[in-house]
Design a protein around this motif. Sequence first.
Motif, PDB file in Angstrom:
ATOM      1  N   ARG A 233      -0.395 -11.022  -8.592  1.00  0.00           N
ATOM      2  CA  ARG A 233      -1.489 -11.105  -9.565  1.00  0.00           C
ATOM      3  C   ARG A 233      -2.145  -9.736  -9.751  1.00  0.00           C
ATOM      4  O   ARG A 233      -2.414  -9.304 -10.864  1.00  0.00           O
ATOM      5  N   ASP A 234      -2.371  -9.017  -8.646  1.00  0.00           N
ATOM      6  CA  ASP A 234      -3.058  -7.716  -8.720  1.00  0.00           C
ATOM      7  C   ASP A 234      -2.193  -6.667  -9.431  1.00  0.00           C
ATOM      8  O   ASP A 234      -2.704  -5.824 -10.162  1.00  0.00           O
ATOM      9  N   GLU A 235      -0.869  -6.745  -9.210  1.00  0.00           N
ATOM     10  CA  GLU A 235       0.015  -5.739  -9.829  1.00  0.00           C
ATOM     11  C   GLU A 235       0.398  -6.130 -11.251  1.00  0.00           C
ATOM     12  O   GLU A 235       0.718  -5.273 -12.068  1.00  0.00           O
TER      13      GLU A 235
ATOM     14  N   GLY B 256     -10.563  -0.077  -3.114  1.00  0.00           N
ATOM     15  CA  GLY B 256     -10.281  -1.183  -4.032  1.00  0.00           C
ATOM     16  C   GLY B 256      -8.856  -1.137  -4.540  1.00  0.00           C
ATOM     17  O   GLY B 256      -7.918  -0.837  -3.790  1.00  0.00           O
ATOM     18  N   ARG B 257      -8.717  -1.436  -5.824  1.00  0.00           N
ATOM     19  CA  ARG B 257      -7.388  -1.466  -6.435  1.00  0.00           C
ATOM     20  C   ARG B 257      -7.255  -0.423  -7.546  1.00  0.00           C
ATOM     21  O   ARG B 257      -6.156  -0.002  -7.883  1.00  0.00           O
ATOM     22  N   ASP B 258      -8.377  -0.051  -8.166  1.00  0.00           N
ATOM     23  CA  ASP B 258      -8.345   0.772  -9.384  1.00  0.00           C
ATOM     24  C   ASP B 258      -9.317   1.947  -9.296  1.00  0.00           C
ATOM     25  O   ASP B 258      -9.751   2.458 -10.313  1.00  0.00           O
ATOM     26  N   ILE B 259      -9.655   2.365  -8.078  1.00  0.00           N
ATOM     27  CA  ILE B 259     -10.661   3.428  -7.950  1.00  0.00           C
ATOM     28  C   ILE B 259     -10.098   4.748  -8.480  1.00  0.00           C
ATOM     29  O   ILE B 259     -10.734   5.421  -9.296  1.00  0.00           O
TER      30      ILE B 259
ATOM     31  N   TYR C 285     -16.036  -8.122  -6.263  1.00  0.00           N
ATOM     32  CA  TYR C 285     -15.307  -9.206  -6.943  1.00  0.00           C
ATOM     33  C   TYR C 285     -15.467 -10.517  -6.163  1.00  0.00           C
ATOM     34  O   TYR C 285     -15.650 -11.587  -6.743  1.00  0.00           O
ATOM     35  N   ARG C 286     -15.379 -10.428  -4.838  1.00  0.00           N
ATOM     36  CA  ARG C 286     -15.542 -11.631  -4.013  1.00  0.00           C
ATOM     37  C   ARG C 286     -16.928 -12.237  -4.200  1.00  0.00           C
ATOM     38  O   ARG C 286     -17.088 -13.461  -4.300  1.00  0.00           O
ATOM     39  N   ALA C 287     -17.963 -11.386  -4.239  1.00  0.00           N
ATOM     40  CA  ALA C 287     -19.340 -11.883  -4.355  1.00  0.00           C
ATOM     41  C   ALA C 287     -19.566 -12.551  -5.712  1.00  0.00           C
ATOM     42  O   ALA C 287     -20.243 -13.582  -5.795  1.00  0.00           O
TER      43      ALA C 287
ATOM     44  N   THR D 166     -15.166  -2.288  -2.961  1.00  0.00           N
ATOM     45  CA  THR D 166     -15.297  -2.907  -4.291  1.00  0.00           C
ATOM     46  C   THR D 166     -14.682  -4.306  -4.337  1.00  0.00           C
ATOM     47  O   THR D 166     -15.051  -5.110  -5.186  1.00  0.00           O
ATOM     48  N   GLY D 167     -13.765  -4.595  -3.416  1.00  0.00           N
ATOM     49  CA  GLY D 167     -13.224  -5.955  -3.330  1.00  0.00           C
ATOM     50  C   GLY D 167     -14.349  -6.952  -3.085  1.00  0.00           C
ATOM     51  O   GLY D 167     -14.345  -8.076  -3.593  1.00  0.00           O
ATOM     52  N   ARG D 168     -15.319  -6.495  -2.284  1.00  0.00           N
ATOM     53  CA  ARG D 168     -16.479  -7.362  -1.992  1.00  0.00           C
ATOM     54  C   ARG D 168     -17.290  -7.664  -3.251  1.00  0.00           C
ATOM     55  O   ARG D 168     -17.932  -8.702  -3.341  1.00  0.00           O
TER      56      ARG D 168
END
Length: 212
Positions: free
Chosen positions: A170-172, A116-119, A35-37, A31-33
């Motif tokens: 930033r992510d936390e 990801g971060r929030d799955i 956001y990157r895309a 899922t990071g991809r």
Amino acid sequence: MIIAVDGPAASGKGTLAKRLAAHYGLFHLDTGRTYRAVAAAMCDAGHSLDDSAAAVETARTLDFSGLDAPRLASSAAGEGASRIAVMPALRAALVERQRAFARAASADGHGAVLDGRDIGTVVFPDATVKLFITASPAERARRRALELFGEEAGPNFEAILTDLRRRDERDEGRAASPLRPASDAYILDTTQMSADAAFFEATRLVDKALRN
Ligand code: DC
């Protein structure tokens, strides 16, 4: 079956998620991809990275078949992704696409591994099993330096470490879906573990969850 793999930047969660998908015959979505895309497409179109309406529109029409593009691996794309990821409307649009991906994978008779971060906290709070992969900042910087420049502690090490710390903050620290382990996630600290050992431990945890 949904396996949620969360963790900070360069924790090894992507590599682990890919191996788990291959091992259990599941689809995989990084899922990071996504956001990157979106960040890369916004830059291409000349939008400001603060433009929430443009971000939502880009997310709704994003072609997931382009998520493997090598340019999305750059630290510039990661930085852009981290910046746009603070916008709640964009997150909602991407979460909807990520859930649709997993639903299609499940309808196909398979399931999916999403990293990801929030799955585990937001995208699939009812995931079959949740893993939170972490490692110390210095160890993550060492791995990133090795991956990008082929050396563990070369001249780029300090810059990589600073960049990772900023991304972590930033992510936390964001209000919308901050990076944190779900209360029912297994936490795997891989600071002292090889990738093979982390994979072995992860399969042990998934197998245990499947037996239950
Ligand atoms: O995992 P990554 O380094 O490719 O992620 C890039 C950025 O995207 C990360 O800094 C924060 C954001 N992201 C997010 O907010 N939620 C996700 N599920 C995945 C990534």
